[in-house]
Design a protein around this motif. Structure first.
Motif, PDB file in Angstrom:
ATOM      1  N   LEU A   1       0.813  -1.211   0.000  1.00  0.00           N
ATOM      2  CA  LEU A   1       0.000   0.000   0.000  1.00  0.00           C
ATOM      3  C   LEU A   1       0.847   1.263   0.000  1.00  0.00           C
ATOM      4  O   LEU A   1       0.403   2.319   0.459  1.00  0.00           O
ATOM      5  N   THR A   2       2.072   1.178  -0.522  1.00  0.00           N
ATOM      6  CA  THR A   2       2.969   2.334  -0.466  1.00  0.00           C
ATOM      7  C   THR A   2       3.318   2.893  -1.844  1.00  0.00           C
ATOM      8  O   THR A   2       4.245   3.681  -1.981  1.00  0.00           O
ATOM      9  N   ASP A   3       2.565   2.512  -2.872  1.00  0.00           N
ATOM     10  CA  ASP A   3       2.845   3.010  -4.219  1.00  0.00           C
ATOM     11  C   ASP A   3       2.340   4.437  -4.397  1.00  0.00           C
ATOM     12  O   ASP A   3       1.296   4.824  -3.862  1.00  0.00           O
ATOM     13  N   VAL A   4       3.089   5.207  -5.168  1.00  0.00           N
ATOM     14  CA  VAL A   4       2.647   6.511  -5.678  1.00  0.00           C
ATOM     15  C   VAL A   4       2.865   6.465  -7.179  1.00  0.00           C
ATOM     16  O   VAL A   4       3.996   6.250  -7.638  1.00  0.00           O
ATOM     17  N   ALA A   5       1.797   6.629  -7.971  1.00  0.00           N
ATOM     18  CA  ALA A   5       1.932   6.426  -9.408  1.00  0.00           C
ATOM     19  C   ALA A   5       0.942   7.284 -10.177  1.00  0.00           C
ATOM     20  O   ALA A   5      -0.106   7.679  -9.662  1.00  0.00           O
ATOM     21  N   ARG A   6       1.292   7.577 -11.435  1.00  0.00           N
ATOM     22  CA  ARG A   6       0.369   8.197 -12.385  1.00  0.00           C
ATOM     23  C   ARG A   6       0.009   7.143 -13.421  1.00  0.00           C
ATOM     24  O   ARG A   6       0.880   6.441 -13.950  1.00  0.00           O
ATOM     25  N   THR A   7      -1.251   6.986 -13.709  1.00  0.00           N
ATOM     26  CA  THR A   7      -1.711   6.024 -14.707  1.00  0.00           C
ATOM     27  C   THR A   7      -1.489   6.593 -16.107  1.00  0.00           C
ATOM     28  O   THR A   7      -1.255   7.798 -16.271  1.00  0.00           O
ATOM     29  N   PRO A   8      -1.559   5.736 -17.154  1.00  0.00           N
ATOM     30  CA  PRO A   8      -1.431   6.251 -18.521  1.00  0.00           C
ATOM     31  C   PRO A   8      -2.438   7.350 -18.832  1.00  0.00           C
ATOM     32  O   PRO A   8      -2.169   8.238 -19.639  1.00  0.00           O
ATOM     33  N   GLY A   9      -3.598   7.301 -18.183  1.00  0.00           N
ATOM     34  CA  GLY A   9      -4.607   8.328 -18.394  1.00  0.00           C
ATOM     35  C   GLY A   9      -4.374   9.590 -17.595  1.00  0.00           C
ATOM     36  O   GLY A   9      -5.150  10.549 -17.694  1.00  0.00           O
ATOM     37  N   GLY A  10      -3.321   9.598 -16.761  1.00  0.00           N
ATOM     38  CA  GLY A  10      -2.978  10.794 -16.000  1.00  0.00           C
ATOM     39  C   GLY A  10      -3.509  10.834 -14.586  1.00  0.00           C
ATOM     40  O   GLY A  10      -3.250  11.792 -13.849  1.00  0.00           O
TER      41      GLY A  10
ATOM     42  N   GLY B   1      -1.069   4.864  -2.295  1.00  0.00           N
ATOM     43  CA  GLY B   1      -1.541   3.855  -1.357  1.00  0.00           C
ATOM     44  C   GLY B   1      -1.801   4.417   0.022  1.00  0.00           C
ATOM     45  O   GLY B   1      -1.244   5.458   0.411  1.00  0.00           O
ATOM     46  N   ALA B   2      -2.625   3.721   0.771  1.00  0.00           N
ATOM     47  CA  ALA B   2      -3.029   4.200   2.087  1.00  0.00           C
ATOM     48  C   ALA B   2      -1.876   4.253   3.078  1.00  0.00           C
ATOM     49  O   ALA B   2      -1.927   5.008   4.049  1.00  0.00           O
ATOM     50  N   ALA B   3      -0.833   3.457   2.852  1.00  0.00           N
ATOM     51  CA  ALA B   3       0.294   3.430   3.790  1.00  0.00           C
ATOM     52  C   ALA B   3       1.419   4.376   3.394  1.00  0.00           C
ATOM     53  O   ALA B   3       2.493   4.349   4.005  1.00  0.00           O
ATOM     54  N   VAL B   4       1.199   5.223   2.405  1.00  0.00           N
ATOM     55  CA  VAL B   4       2.191   6.238   2.049  1.00  0.00           C
ATOM     56  C   VAL B   4       2.253   7.278   3.164  1.00  0.00           C
ATOM     57  O   VAL B   4       1.212   7.762   3.641  1.00  0.00           O
TER      58      VAL B   4
ATOM     59  N   GLY C   1       6.885  15.345  -0.643  1.00  0.00           N
ATOM     60  CA  GLY C   1       8.044  15.543  -1.495  1.00  0.00           C
ATOM     61  C   GLY C   1       8.061  14.765  -2.789  1.00  0.00           C
ATOM     62  O   GLY C   1       8.958  14.962  -3.612  1.00  0.00           O
ATOM     63  N   ASN C   2       7.086  13.888  -3.007  1.00  0.00           N
ATOM     64  CA  ASN C   2       7.100  13.072  -4.216  1.00  0.00           C
ATOM     65  C   ASN C   2       6.814  13.933  -5.449  1.00  0.00           C
ATOM     66  O   ASN C   2       5.816  14.654  -5.491  1.00  0.00           O
ATOM     67  N   PRO C   3       7.658  13.881  -6.481  1.00  0.00           N
ATOM     68  CA  PRO C   3       7.469  14.731  -7.670  1.00  0.00           C
ATOM     69  C   PRO C   3       6.129  14.525  -8.370  1.00  0.00           C
ATOM     70  O   PRO C   3       5.588  15.470  -8.960  1.00  0.00           O
ATOM     71  N   LEU C   4       5.585  13.306  -8.318  1.00  0.00           N
ATOM     72  CA  LEU C   4       4.296  13.061  -8.948  1.00  0.00           C
ATOM     73  C   LEU C   4       3.174  13.815  -8.230  1.00  0.00           C
ATOM     74  O   LEU C   4       2.166  14.179  -8.836  1.00  0.00           O
ATOM     75  N   VAL C   5       3.371  14.041  -6.943  1.00  0.00           N
ATOM     76  CA  VAL C   5       2.359  14.727  -6.134  1.00  0.00           C
ATOM     77  C   VAL C   5       2.577  16.235  -6.168  1.00  0.00           C
ATOM     78  O   VAL C   5       1.620  17.002  -6.280  1.00  0.00           O
TER      79      VAL C   5
ATOM     80  N   TYR D   1       1.326  20.354  -0.281  1.00  0.00           N
ATOM     81  CA  TYR D   1       1.286  21.456   0.691  1.00  0.00           C
ATOM     82  C   TYR D   1       0.542  21.025   1.957  1.00  0.00           C
ATOM     83  O   TYR D   1       1.007  21.265   3.081  1.00  0.00           O
ATOM     84  N   ALA D   2      -0.622  20.394   1.773  1.00  0.00           N
ATOM     85  CA  ALA D   2      -1.397  19.967   2.941  1.00  0.00           C
ATOM     86  C   ALA D   2      -0.624  18.943   3.755  1.00  0.00           C
ATOM     87  O   ALA D   2      -0.616  18.996   4.996  1.00  0.00           O
ATOM     88  N   ALA D   3       0.034  18.002   3.080  1.00  0.00           N
ATOM     89  CA  ALA D   3       0.804  16.981   3.794  1.00  0.00           C
ATOM     90  C   ALA D   3       1.971  17.597   4.552  1.00  0.00           C
ATOM     91  O   ALA D   3       2.282  17.194   5.678  1.00  0.00           O
ATOM     92  N   ALA D   4       2.622  18.586   3.944  1.00  0.00           N
ATOM     93  CA  ALA D   4       3.790  19.216   4.562  1.00  0.00           C
ATOM     94  C   ALA D   4       3.440  20.061   5.775  1.00  0.00           C
ATOM     95  O   ALA D   4       4.328  20.396   6.571  1.00  0.00           O
ATOM     96  N   HIS D   5       2.164  20.409   5.928  1.00  0.00           N
ATOM     97  CA  HIS D   5       1.735  21.239   7.060  1.00  0.00           C
ATOM     98  C   HIS D   5       0.873  20.456   8.047  1.00  0.00           C
ATOM     99  O   HIS D   5       0.085  21.038   8.795  1.00  0.00           O
ATOM    100  N   CYS D   6       1.049  19.143   8.048  1.00  0.00           N
ATOM    101  CA  CYS D   6       0.347  18.294   9.016  1.00  0.00           C
ATOM    102  C   CYS D   6       1.320  17.878  10.109  1.00  0.00           C
ATOM    103  O   CYS D   6       2.256  17.103   9.860  1.00  0.00           O
ATOM    104  N   GLY D   7       1.145  18.408  11.306  1.00  0.00           N
ATOM    105  CA  GLY D   7       2.018  18.045  12.413  1.00  0.00           C
ATOM    106  C   GLY D   7       3.452  18.481  12.198  1.00  0.00           C
ATOM    107  O   GLY D   7       3.744  19.409  11.437  1.00  0.00           O
ATOM    108  N   ASN D   8       4.385  17.774  12.849  1.00  0.00           N
ATOM    109  CA  ASN D   8       5.800  18.090  12.714  1.00  0.00           C
ATOM    110  C   ASN D   8       6.510  17.019  11.887  1.00  0.00           C
ATOM    111  O   ASN D   8       5.918  16.030  11.480  1.00  0.00           O
ATOM    112  N   ARG D   9       7.789  17.211  11.648  1.00  0.00           N
ATOM    113  CA  ARG D   9       8.537  16.303  10.772  1.00  0.00           C
ATOM    114  C   ARG D   9       8.534  14.860  11.292  1.00  0.00           C
ATOM    115  O   ARG D   9       8.297  13.922  10.497  1.00  0.00           O
ATOM    116  N   PRO D  10       8.795  14.598  12.573  1.00  0.00           N
ATOM    117  CA  PRO D  10       8.742  13.209  13.037  1.00  0.00           C
ATOM    118  C   PRO D  10       7.367  12.565  12.831  1.00  0.00           C
ATOM    119  O   PRO D  10       7.279  11.383  12.470  1.00  0.00           O
ATOM    120  N   VAL D  11       6.296  13.335  13.041  1.00  0.00           N
ATOM    121  CA  VAL D  11       4.948  12.795  12.823  1.00  0.00           C
ATOM    122  C   VAL D  11       4.739  12.485  11.349  1.00  0.00           C
ATOM    123  O   VAL D  11       4.255  11.416  10.979  1.00  0.00           O
TER     124      VAL D  11
END
Length: 293
Positions: A54-63, A68-71, A78-82, A92-102
């Protein structure tokens, strides 16, 4: 102490659901566990899904964008696809959730499945028409994220597993911004607003306004969206912006607590909604607000 009787490991989604249904007693899925280790939910066993694919991050051929839920939130940030999707609003939303260890431990699935009204990732995903994929032992279903949240800390999951979240490729070009109002950068949100606009030449084709921490569940302000959809950008006057902000605030259902009053939260829904629309349309620049309004 958290008195677990058993800690189970799953190697794929179907096995995770089978282990959950095996019993005896009450179980819970665990990935990052940042919320569970604080709350110690009443369960007899947990099913670890970190190695269930559940840790995949991907773009499909259709864009389409899928993660995955465990990402972890750190990976999303920081993922370029995101970062290249919808103005990087998800990152942006992910980067402003809690602190770095969280963020290095917490997962997007956990953030959604914990189902707090203030779930940091929910508004931006709702604004980008996200769908959620749920797995049973022998099947999967994909449905809009809109109906995932049933109530505070309640979802449609039951004993099924959230496999991941998908966003349609048609949303990749939307202008999308999200902001949250907190007492400190690491505190639970008081108000969250995300605005996504699909523009075609000089017209707003579609509008999405999503709210968090101001109702029993994360929600879309559909009446306010309808006021914007189809409008020429030149027709977005101060009066229209005021109407949209007022309607969005009226659709919210905030409550008083020790952090803020319902009246304050409702007023801030209107303020943030207007600011984000203006910034998306480049009518004003509020980019200096940062992650905390």
């Amino acid at each position: 102490m958290w008195n677990l009787k058993e800690y189970r490991f799953a190697s794929n989604p179907a096995e995770a659901v089978a282990l959950m249904r095996q019993g005896p007693g009450r179980g819970a899925y665990i990935a990052g566990g940042t919320d569970m280790l604080l709350e110690h939910p009443a369960c007899d066993f947990v099913v670890d899904v970190n190695n269930a694919g559940l840790t995949d991050v991907a773009r499909t051929p259709g864009g389409d964008l899928f993660f995955g839920a465990a990402v972890t939130l750190h990976e999303l940030a920081g993922n370029p696809l995101v970062t290249g999707f919808a103005d990087g609003a998800i990152s942006y939303a992910a980067a402003h959730c809690g602190n770095r260890p969280v963020r290095s431990t917490a997962t997007v699935g956990g953030n959604l499945c914990n189902a707090l009204p203030s779930a940091d990732m929910a508004p931006v995903l709702l604004a980008l028409d996200a769908t959620r994929a749920l797995a049973a032992e022998d099947s999967q279903e994909s449905q809009p994220l809109d109906d995932f949240f049933v109530g505070p800390r309640q979802t449609v999951l039951e004993d099924r597993l959230l496999v991941g979240v998908a966003l349609p490729g048609t949303c990749a070009g939307r202008r999308c911004l999200s902001r949250k109002l907190t007492r400190s950068a690491e505190d639970i949100s008081l108000v969250q607003v995300a605005v996504a606009l699909e523009l075609e030449e000089n017209r707003i084709v579609q509008a999405r306004i999503a709210l968090g921490a101001v109702a029993p569940v994360p929600m879309r302000a559909v009446l306010a969206e309808a006021l914007l959809a189809g409008q020429e950008i030149a027709a977005v006057t101060d009066d229209l912006l005021l109407d949209v902000a007022t309607v969005a605030a009226g659709e919210s259902e905030p409550r008083d607590d020790h952090r803020a009053s319902a009246e304050y939260r409702r007023a801030m829904v209107g303020t943030l909604t207007r600011r984000l629309i203006e910034e998306n349309l480049k009518l004003n620049d509020y980019s200096g607000m940062g992650g905390v309004a």
